[in-house]
Write a protein that holds these residues in place. Structure first.
Motif, PDB file in Angstrom:
ATOM      1  N   VAL A 194       3.860   0.894   2.437  1.00  0.00           N
ATOM      2  CA  VAL A 194       4.017  -0.190   3.412  1.00  0.00           C
ATOM      3  C   VAL A 194       3.965  -1.504   2.650  1.00  0.00           C
ATOM      4  O   VAL A 194       2.983  -1.787   1.950  1.00  0.00           O
ATOM      5  CB  VAL A 194       2.904  -0.149   4.478  1.00  0.00           C
ATOM      6  CG1 VAL A 194       2.994  -1.370   5.385  1.00  0.00           C
ATOM      7  CG2 VAL A 194       2.993   1.128   5.296  1.00  0.00           C
ATOM      8  N   LEU A 195       5.025  -2.281   2.765  1.00  0.00           N
ATOM      9  CA  LEU A 195       5.098  -3.587   2.126  1.00  0.00           C
ATOM     10  C   LEU A 195       5.116  -4.666   3.203  1.00  0.00           C
ATOM     11  O   LEU A 195       6.005  -4.690   4.051  1.00  0.00           O
ATOM     12  CB  LEU A 195       6.359  -3.696   1.264  1.00  0.00           C
ATOM     13  CG  LEU A 195       6.668  -5.080   0.688  1.00  0.00           C
ATOM     14  CD1 LEU A 195       5.581  -5.501  -0.297  1.00  0.00           C
ATOM     15  CD2 LEU A 195       8.034  -5.090   0.005  1.00  0.00           C
ATOM     16  N   VAL A 196       4.130  -5.538   3.173  1.00  0.00           N
ATOM     17  CA  VAL A 196       4.076  -6.667   4.099  1.00  0.00           C
ATOM     18  C   VAL A 196       4.218  -7.936   3.282  1.00  0.00           C
ATOM     19  O   VAL A 196       3.381  -8.236   2.438  1.00  0.00           O
ATOM     20  CB  VAL A 196       2.767  -6.679   4.911  1.00  0.00           C
ATOM     21  CG1 VAL A 196       2.732  -7.902   5.827  1.00  0.00           C
ATOM     22  CG2 VAL A 196       2.625  -5.409   5.723  1.00  0.00           C
ATOM     23  N   ASP A 197       5.298  -8.651   3.510  1.00  0.00           N
ATOM     24  CA  ASP A 197       5.560  -9.914   2.842  1.00  0.00           C
ATOM     25  C   ASP A 197       6.083 -10.886   3.897  1.00  0.00           C
ATOM     26  O   ASP A 197       6.212 -10.533   5.073  1.00  0.00           O
ATOM     27  CB  ASP A 197       6.546  -9.722   1.691  1.00  0.00           C
ATOM     28  CG  ASP A 197       7.870  -9.125   2.152  1.00  0.00           C
ATOM     29  OD1 ASP A 197       8.107  -9.070   3.378  1.00  0.00           O
ATOM     30  OD2 ASP A 197       8.680  -8.720   1.306  1.00  0.00           O
ATOM     31  N   PRO A 198       6.359 -12.127   3.533  1.00  0.00           N
ATOM     32  CA  PRO A 198       6.839 -13.078   4.551  1.00  0.00           C
ATOM     33  C   PRO A 198       8.102 -12.627   5.264  1.00  0.00           C
ATOM     34  O   PRO A 198       8.283 -12.907   6.451  1.00  0.00           O
ATOM     35  CB  PRO A 198       7.086 -14.350   3.727  1.00  0.00           C
ATOM     36  CG  PRO A 198       6.158 -14.237   2.568  1.00  0.00           C
ATOM     37  CD  PRO A 198       6.115 -12.787   2.238  1.00  0.00           C
ATOM     38  N   ILE A 199       8.980 -11.928   4.550  1.00  0.00           N
ATOM     39  CA  ILE A 199      10.245 -11.507   5.157  1.00  0.00           C
ATOM     40  C   ILE A 199      10.008 -10.398   6.173  1.00  0.00           C
ATOM     41  O   ILE A 199      10.471 -10.459   7.318  1.00  0.00           O
ATOM     42  CB  ILE A 199      11.222 -11.040   4.067  1.00  0.00           C
ATOM     43  CG1 ILE A 199      11.366 -12.104   2.990  1.00  0.00           C
ATOM     44  CG2 ILE A 199      12.570 -10.688   4.665  1.00  0.00           C
ATOM     45  CD1 ILE A 199      11.973 -11.604   1.706  1.00  0.00           C
ATOM     46  N   SER A 200       9.289  -9.350   5.755  1.00  0.00           N
ATOM     47  CA  SER A 200       9.035  -8.246   6.675  1.00  0.00           C
ATOM     48  C   SER A 200       8.149  -8.676   7.832  1.00  0.00           C
ATOM     49  O   SER A 200       8.292  -8.189   8.957  1.00  0.00           O
ATOM     50  CB  SER A 200       8.398  -7.070   5.928  1.00  0.00           C
ATOM     51  OG  SER A 200       7.174  -7.439   5.334  1.00  0.00           O
ATOM     52  N   ALA A 201       7.219  -9.616   7.588  1.00  0.00           N
ATOM     53  CA  ALA A 201       6.363 -10.101   8.673  1.00  0.00           C
ATOM     54  C   ALA A 201       7.183 -10.808   9.739  1.00  0.00           C
ATOM     55  O   ALA A 201       6.966 -10.628  10.944  1.00  0.00           O
ATOM     56  CB  ALA A 201       5.297 -11.040   8.112  1.00  0.00           C
ATOM     57  N   LEU A 202       8.139 -11.610   9.304  1.00  0.00           N
ATOM     58  CA  LEU A 202       9.005 -12.319  10.254  1.00  0.00           C
ATOM     59  C   LEU A 202       9.828 -11.330  11.070  1.00  0.00           C
ATOM     60  O   LEU A 202       9.959 -11.458  12.296  1.00  0.00           O
ATOM     61  CB  LEU A 202       9.920 -13.279   9.491  1.00  0.00           C
ATOM     62  CG  LEU A 202      10.685 -14.313  10.313  1.00  0.00           C
ATOM     63  CD1 LEU A 202       9.732 -15.275  10.987  1.00  0.00           C
ATOM     64  CD2 LEU A 202      11.658 -15.074   9.419  1.00  0.00           C
ATOM     65  N   MET A 203      10.381 -10.321  10.409  1.00  0.00           N
ATOM     66  CA  MET A 203      11.168  -9.321  11.110  1.00  0.00           C
ATOM     67  C   MET A 203      10.300  -8.477  12.024  1.00  0.00           C
ATOM     68  O   MET A 203      10.726  -8.072  13.115  1.00  0.00           O
ATOM     69  CB  MET A 203      11.870  -8.428  10.084  1.00  0.00           C
ATOM     70  CG  MET A 203      12.940  -7.530  10.673  1.00  0.00           C
ATOM     71  SD  MET A 203      14.331  -8.482  11.302  1.00  0.00           S
ATOM     72  CE  MET A 203      15.201  -7.196  12.192  1.00  0.00           C
ATOM     73  N   LEU A 204       9.080  -8.215  11.600  1.00  0.00           N
ATOM     74  CA  LEU A 204       8.147  -7.454  12.422  1.00  0.00           C
ATOM     75  C   LEU A 204       7.863  -8.188  13.732  1.00  0.00           C
ATOM     76  O   LEU A 204       7.761  -7.569  14.799  1.00  0.00           O
ATOM     77  CB  LEU A 204       6.842  -7.235  11.643  1.00  0.00           C
ATOM     78  CG  LEU A 204       5.910  -6.127  12.121  1.00  0.00           C
ATOM     79  CD1 LEU A 204       6.594  -4.778  12.023  1.00  0.00           C
ATOM     80  CD2 LEU A 204       4.630  -6.146  11.290  1.00  0.00           C
TER      81      LEU A 204
ATOM     82  N   GLN B  10       0.859  -1.180   0.000  1.00  0.00           N
ATOM     83  CA  GLN B  10       0.000   0.000   0.000  1.00  0.00           C
ATOM     84  C   GLN B  10       0.896   1.231   0.000  1.00  0.00           C
ATOM     85  O   GLN B  10       1.739   1.388   0.883  1.00  0.00           O
ATOM     86  CB  GLN B  10      -0.902   0.014   1.248  1.00  0.00           C
ATOM     87  CG  GLN B  10      -1.793  -1.209   1.384  1.00  0.00           C
ATOM     88  CD  GLN B  10      -2.839  -1.278   0.291  1.00  0.00           C
ATOM     89  OE1 GLN B  10      -3.331  -0.244  -0.180  1.00  0.00           O
ATOM     90  NE2 GLN B  10      -3.198  -2.479  -0.122  1.00  0.00           N
ATOM     91  N   SER B  11       0.721   2.097  -0.985  1.00  0.00           N
ATOM     92  CA  SER B  11       1.612   3.250  -1.078  1.00  0.00           C
ATOM     93  C   SER B  11       0.884   4.437  -1.684  1.00  0.00           C
ATOM     94  O   SER B  11      -0.196   4.311  -2.266  1.00  0.00           O
ATOM     95  CB  SER B  11       2.834   2.905  -1.927  1.00  0.00           C
ATOM     96  OG  SER B  11       2.445   2.542  -3.242  1.00  0.00           O
TER      97      SER B  11
ATOM     98  N   GLY C  18       9.113   1.009  10.993  1.00  0.00           N
ATOM     99  CA  GLY C  18       9.013   1.679   9.704  1.00  0.00           C
ATOM    100  C   GLY C  18      10.026   1.157   8.706  1.00  0.00           C
ATOM    101  O   GLY C  18       9.729   0.990   7.515  1.00  0.00           O
ATOM    102  N   LEU C  19      11.240   0.896   9.170  1.00  0.00           N
ATOM    103  CA  LEU C  19      12.279   0.345   8.290  1.00  0.00           C
ATOM    104  C   LEU C  19      11.865  -1.018   7.741  1.00  0.00           C
ATOM    105  O   LEU C  19      12.035  -1.306   6.552  1.00  0.00           O
ATOM    106  CB  LEU C  19      13.587   0.241   9.073  1.00  0.00           C
ATOM    107  CG  LEU C  19      14.828  -0.298   8.354  1.00  0.00           C
ATOM    108  CD1 LEU C  19      16.086   0.355   8.928  1.00  0.00           C
ATOM    109  CD2 LEU C  19      14.961  -1.813   8.513  1.00  0.00           C
ATOM    110  N   VAL C  20      11.301  -1.841   8.608  1.00  0.00           N
ATOM    111  CA  VAL C  20      10.957  -3.210   8.218  1.00  0.00           C
ATOM    112  C   VAL C  20       9.866  -3.232   7.149  1.00  0.00           C
ATOM    113  O   VAL C  20       9.916  -4.056   6.225  1.00  0.00           O
ATOM    114  CB  VAL C  20      10.525  -4.013   9.461  1.00  0.00           C
ATOM    115  CG1 VAL C  20       9.883  -5.333   9.063  1.00  0.00           C
ATOM    116  CG2 VAL C  20      11.720  -4.255  10.368  1.00  0.00           C
TER     117      VAL C  20
END
Length: 647
Positions: free
Chosen positions: A77-87, A53-54, A127-129
């Motif tokens: 805001v990008l939510v993908d498996p990688i950012s979700a794990l880091m979140l 979403q941007s 925010g970085l993630v």
């Protein structure tokens, strides 16, 4: 968490009954953790889902050449498996550290400032993630650095804390400048290629619609791409304290232990590894870049571990451990297995936070960080001792603790890559040697702090267990340090481990993998046994003054003199250059300006002397002027006219 930063920062002094806003910060951190858990649950159900979403932040007009249709800067805001794990890592560890702070920081001054800055720290990392483009990523990256400066220097009245904060800020800025240069180079490459990645239209975005730019998206292996990748490595080395930009992290222990736990487990240093993972998956590295990443990670892993084996400070031992373990993660990314490095980052966050908070419980009880003054803490602090032991076993890679699974995946990944890249072998050997050193130094710290019958310094306060707000995070993190390694057995998560590996999958449960695991566990067990033999049951091993190892010990305690070397470089080069610049500014620039000023002043002073105010003087000036004009008209003018042929 941004709301928490504003509320606590403005109203913290009025919230004394809520620990000066501490409980408000805990509440918001808990809410963020719940949201992150829900996001991860959704991603586990749909592991290939990408939600972006941007909106356009700034629209620039077009120009002939590279961007005829204009250029957009996008916030998204990008939510993908990688950012979700880091979140999940950021919010869970952040919540537990915030809760732990209620007990640990209870008696400190400046609590509203502390909780406000901690909330901003978590906001910046979150925010970085979830950033969906490189420019937005860099903005939050810098905010993370600023927050670390504030928190490392929290005890700003101590000169050592203020110095450590400045050191962390300046050293990481070196990497940040190179990182920004790398962003510009990638932008140049994309513009030259006609905007194939969509950055010209979307602002350096990581995804195009719902399609991620996976490894190798940039294509080719040009020199310019290699330089861009090296700039990314430099940025990560600064934030994640990799050689040669590692010197700031041990000194960052001048901040509160809670800050150390957050920096080492889930925020500051994790950001560097996360950058390499994102760059590997969405941009791709050239073969030369990967070799450089393997070299930096492999060397740092061993290099940092050697310094931990002799240090007397419990927090600095764990700090060197962080540098070493981050080297493992970097090593996996360079070998082509970015998600394996991400997996080790995930498990490391929990057992490293556990070790720091357990160390904080010890410091809170006895008032010292010196391991040689401790001892005998196992009986009065059973919960803390058990928590530290669990963290140490996980760090040492002993099964069935979480660190065993992720660390072995790193080693087997590098072994797999080394089959086709012989240059990786020396760094794989260093990684295995580090397994032995890691188990030795962390259990050396454990035995020095907890074994024996009594503390070695009788002046220390009577040791006691921490309050419940400090024990509860230890219980939770102990559980996570045990079970976090099972994630690869969840089918939707297991599929992530091969993302970005270009078909290379680490061997799992094969004969080779079993041999590698047995070697790793054997080295870890040997390190623990050596630590027990030298330091167990309250013993203190003292190296003889005449020992040939004393010079080595001195070098290690002085951190290979690299910090002293940097200080000398700064003194000779930076200070020397500053003196030259000062001389040029004082005597060339300012001297020229002052010379013109003095010349004008003297001329004006000379002319001013003629202004006497006497009518007779002015009359004589008029007469002299008239006489001069007559001379010109009668004698000079005819001569001039005759010379030019006039009448």
């Amino acid at each position: 968490m941004a709301v928490s930063f504003v509320l606590v920062g403005l109203l913290g002094d009025r919230l004394k009954k809520l620990e000066h806003g501490g409980w408000v910060a805990v509440g918001f951190a808990g809410a963020a953790m719940v949201v992150a858990v829900l996001v991860v649950a959704a991603e586990m159900l749909h592991p290939s889902h990408y939600s972006d979403q941007s909106f356009t932040w700034l629209q620039l007009p077009g120009s002939p050449g590279a961007f005829p249709n204009g250029f957009s800067l996008v916030i998204g805001v990008l939510v993908d498996p990688i950012s979700a794990l880091m979140l999940l890592v950021v919010t869970v560890v952040g919540f537990l550290v915030m809760l732990y702070s209620i007990g640990y920081m209870h008696a400190d001054r400046g609590l509203p400032r502390y909780y406000a800055e901690l909330s901003l720290f978590l906001t910046a990392m979150t925010g970085l993630v979830v950033s969906d483009n490189l420019l937005e990523f860099f903005l939050f990256w810098e905010l993370v650095g600023v927050c670390s400066y504030f928190l490392i220097g929290f005890y700003y009245e101590k000169p050592s804390a203020a110095s450590a904060a400045k050191e962390a800020f300046l050293v990481t800025r070196v990497g940040d400048v190179l990182f920004l240069l790398g962003i510009f180079i990638y932008f140049t490459i994309d513009a030259t290629a006609g905007g194939g990645l969509g950055w010209a239209a979307s602002g350096f975005k990581f995804v195009n619609g719902s399609t991620p730019f996976l490894a190798g998206a940039m294509g080719g292996s040009s020199t310019l791409q290699t330089v861009a990748g090296l700039m990314m490595l430099a940025g990560a080395a600064g934030k994640s304290a990799q050689f040669p930009l590692h010197t700031w992290l041990p000194d960052a222990m001048e901040g509160p232990t809670t800050v150390s736990a957050l920096i080492h487990a889930a925020t500051m240093v994790a950001a560097g590894v996360y950058l390499l993972v994102v760059a590997s998956l969405f941009l791709g590295f050239t073969p030369d870049d990967r070799l450089a990443i393997v070299a930096v990670g492999g060397f740092t892993t061993f290099f940092a571990a050697t310094m931990a084996v002799v240090h007397p400070d419990i927090k600095r031992v764990i700090a060197y451990s962080t540098i070493s373990q981050l080297g493992y993660m970097v090593l996996a990314v360079g070998a082509g297995f970015a998600m394996v490095g991400m997996y080790h980052l995930f498990t490391h966050a929990f057992f490293k936070a556990l070790l720091f908070l357990a160390a904080g419980s010890v410091i809170h009880a006895v008032g010292t960080q010196d391991l040689f003054k401790m001892g005998g803490l196992r009986r009065p602090m059973r919960v803390t001792a058990a928590a530290f032991a669990i963290g140490a076993l996980s760090l040492s890679g002993i099964p069935p603790f979480a660190g065993f699974f992720s660390k072995d995946d790193v080693l087997s990944s590098v072994y797999t890559a080394a089959q086709s890249h012989p240059a990786y072998w020396p760094f794989l050997i260093l990684a295995y040697a580090t397994v032995f050193l890691t188990a030795y130094y962390i259990f050396r710290a454990f035995f020095l702090a907890f074994s024996g019958d009594k503390t070695r310094d009788p002046t220390l306060p009577h040791p006691h267990e921490a309050p419940w707000v400090m024990r509860l995070p230890l219980y939770i993190l102990s559980g996570l340090a045990i079970v976090a390694g099972v994630f690869p057995f969840v089918p939707s998560f297991a599929s992530l481990l091969s993302i970005g590996a270009n078909g290379n999958v680490p061997p799992v449960f094969g004969t080779t993998d079993l041999i590698l695991s047995a070697l790793s566990v054997g080295l870890g067990a040997a390190g623990i046994l050596l630590a027990q033999a030298l330091w167990g049951n309250g013993r203190v091993y003292v190296l003889a003054p005449e020992s040939a190892l004393q010079p080595v010990r001195t070098i290690l305690l002085n951190r290979y003199y690299m910090k002293a070397g940097y200080d000398e470089l700064g003194l000779r080069l930076v200070y020397g250059g500053s003196r030259i610049a000062d001389f040029f500014e004082r005597y060339v620039i300012d001297g020229t300006i002052r010379g013109i000023e003095r010349l004008a002043a003297r001329l004006s002073g000379t002319l001013r002397q003629g202004q006497t105010g006497l009518v007779s003087d002015y009359a004589s000036y008029v007469v002299a002027g008239v006489v001069g004009l007559l001379i010109l008209l009668l004698f000079v003018a005819p001569f001039v006219l005759a010379s030019v042929g006039g009448p």
